[in-house]
Write an enzyme that holds these catalytic residues in place. Structure first.
Site, PDB file in Angstrom:
ATOM      1  N   GLY A 111       0.819  -1.211   0.000  1.00 46.79           N
ATOM      2  CA  GLY A 111       0.000   0.000   0.000  1.00 46.79           C
ATOM      3  C   GLY A 111       0.855   1.264   0.000  1.00 46.79           C
ATOM      4  O   GLY A 111       2.026   1.224  -0.340  1.00 46.79           O
TER       5      GLY A 111
ATOM      6  N   HIS B  73       3.980   1.994  -8.389  1.00 50.76           N
ATOM      7  CA  HIS B  73       3.034   0.876  -8.245  1.00 50.76           C
ATOM      8  C   HIS B  73       2.003   0.899  -9.377  1.00 50.76           C
ATOM      9  O   HIS B  73       1.625  -0.151  -9.908  1.00 50.76           O
ATOM     10  CB  HIS B  73       2.309   0.960  -6.901  1.00 50.76           C
ATOM     11  CG  HIS B  73       3.209   0.919  -5.700  1.00 50.76           C
ATOM     12  ND1 HIS B  73       3.342   1.981  -4.846  1.00 50.76           N
ATOM     13  CD2 HIS B  73       4.023  -0.055  -5.228  1.00 50.76           C
ATOM     14  CE1 HIS B  73       4.200   1.659  -3.880  1.00 50.76           C
ATOM     15  NE2 HIS B  73       4.627   0.440  -4.091  1.00 50.76           N
TER      16      HIS B  73
HETATM   17  P1  AMP Z   1       6.186  -1.916  -1.875  1.00 52.28           P
HETATM   18  O1  AMP Z   1       6.561  -0.467  -2.127  1.00 52.28           O
HETATM   19  O2  AMP Z   1       7.156  -2.615  -0.984  1.00 52.28           O
HETATM   20  O3  AMP Z   1       4.773  -2.064  -1.482  1.00 52.28           O
HETATM   21  O4  AMP Z   1       6.378  -2.610  -3.274  1.00 52.28           O
HETATM   22  C1  AMP Z   1       5.391  -3.249  -4.026  1.00 52.28           C
HETATM   23  C2  AMP Z   1       5.970  -3.523  -5.393  1.00 52.28           C
HETATM   24  O5  AMP Z   1       6.176  -2.278  -6.067  1.00 52.28           O
HETATM   25  C3  AMP Z   1       7.342  -4.218  -5.352  1.00 52.28           C
HETATM   26  O6  AMP Z   1       7.407  -5.162  -6.410  1.00 52.28           O
HETATM   27  C4  AMP Z   1       8.289  -3.068  -5.584  1.00 52.28           C
HETATM   28  O7  AMP Z   1       9.517  -3.461  -6.148  1.00 52.28           O
HETATM   29  C5  AMP Z   1       7.489  -2.208  -6.536  1.00 52.28           C
HETATM   30  N1  AMP Z   1       7.964  -0.825  -6.540  1.00 52.28           N
HETATM   31  C6  AMP Z   1       8.126  -0.005  -5.471  1.00 52.28           C
HETATM   32  N2  AMP Z   1       8.619   1.186  -5.858  1.00 52.28           N
HETATM   33  C7  AMP Z   1       8.777   1.122  -7.207  1.00 52.28           C
HETATM   34  C8  AMP Z   1       9.261   2.024  -8.204  1.00 52.28           C
HETATM   35  N3  AMP Z   1       9.693   3.249  -7.893  1.00 52.28           N
HETATM   36  N4  AMP Z   1       9.275   1.614  -9.485  1.00 52.28           N
HETATM   37  C9  AMP Z   1       8.856   0.359  -9.818  1.00 52.28           C
HETATM   38  N5  AMP Z   1       8.395  -0.536  -8.925  1.00 52.28           N
HETATM   39  C10 AMP Z   1       8.352  -0.167  -7.636  1.00 52.28           C
END
Ligand code: AMP
Length: 280
Positions: free
Chosen positions: A32, A38
């Site tokens: 989230g 995302h």
């Molecule tokens: P989270 O921020 O830990 O909830 O990450 C959920 C998913 O989004 C994971 O696969 C992350 O690697 C991806 N994610 C988070 N930040 C980025 C970003 N800046 N660019 C691409 N994917 C992202």
């Protein structure tokens, strides 16, 4: 778009898709506090699901077992309403936002799977966040068992995590295809992150230094010299670097000239821990 919190509703959604269990489709697991990075993953999921009209599922779950600092877990932003709107606009059809009790009803419901070597050996996130990948593998395995996705999209932003999930999925012989997605950045180069909101205005001006330093390191032929350069520059800019390394892109072991390499950085700035990486 449907927002599901419990397993009975998840089962009902599976049945309405004509499946005995699991939803299939394209899946984006998240914690989230969603941003444009995302949203890009959700749009990619929607592309993958479109040809078969399969569901586009986003999970939103702040997983306690992957936090190695209680304070980080407590202050992690929880913004479900805004998240749901972003998911809907990006093409999600189902949000799965379970409680801790739904995810972890009993220890047997969500065992920690065997960790691949890339989760334990590189001495990167595994060394600085002990227990983190055990929690990540536990939650992803549990989510994969519940959702049974055809595709799961993970960001390259968390490069070691991407390699861990790819290896875990292969070693467990799961049918889910792991799809990497490039990192989305702010215009000044800072990788988007849910934790960036905790940077003070002056820290926010310093934060893109990570990306600049990694890019400069690319032009330095010797990996050891590149690493020394990054550590020096990050310290000079006011970071407390944890690692700044050149590694094999897949094993995250020592780089070799004949295989793809990756530059990876983790550094603290004020109260925020930032990670980033680029191809070598
Ligand atoms: P989270 O921020 O830990 O909830 O990450 C959920 C998913 O989004 C994971 O696969 C992350 O690697 C991806 N994610 C988070 N930040 C980025 C970003 N800046 N660019 C691409 N994917 C992202």
């Amino acid at each position: 778009m449907q927002v599901i919190h419990d397993l009975a509703s998840l089962d009902a959604a599976a049945r309405s898709l004509g499946r005995a269990h699991g939803l299939g489709g394209a899946f984006v697991p998240t914690m989230g506090a969603l941003h444009e990075g995302h949203a890009a993953l959700v749009r990619r999921a929607a592309q993958l699901a479109a040809p078969t009209k399969a569901p586009v599922i986003v999970s939103i779950f702040v997983n306690p077992t992957q936090f190695n600092e209680r304070a980080d877990f407590d202050r992690y932003p929880r913004t479900l309403e805004a998240d749901a709107e972003l998911c809907r606009a990006a093409g999600a059809t189902i949000i799965f936002a379970p409680s801790v009790e739904t995810m972890y009803p009993t220890p047997a419901a969500a065992p920690i799977p065997p960790l691949p070597r890339v989760a334990t050996d590189p001495k990167l996130e595994d060394a600085f966040r002990p227990g983190h990948f055990a929690g990540v593998c536990q939650v992803v395995m549990r989510l994969f068992k519940l959702v049974e996705p055809d595709h799961a999209i993970f960001g390259e932003k968390d490069w070691q995590q991407l390699q861990v999930i790819t290896a875990m999925t292969a070693e467990a012989k799961l049918a889910t295809r792991i799809i990497p997605h490039p990192t989305l950045r702010d215009p000044d180069g800072l990788a988007m992150s849910s934790r960036n909101r905790f940077l003070t205005p002056s820290e926010r001006t310093i934060a893109p230094t990570i990306h600049r330093v990694m890019q400069h390191a690319r032009s330095i032929a010797s990996p050891l010299d590149a690493e020394a350069h990054m550590l020096r520059e990050l310290q000079h800019a006011g970071f407390r670097p944890e690692y700044a390394v050149v590694r094999d892109a897949i094993t995250l072991g020592s780089p070799t000239p004949d295989r793809p390499a990756r530059i990876l950085v983790a550094a603290r700035l004020g109260s925020v821990r930032l990670i980033d990486n680029i191809p070598r």
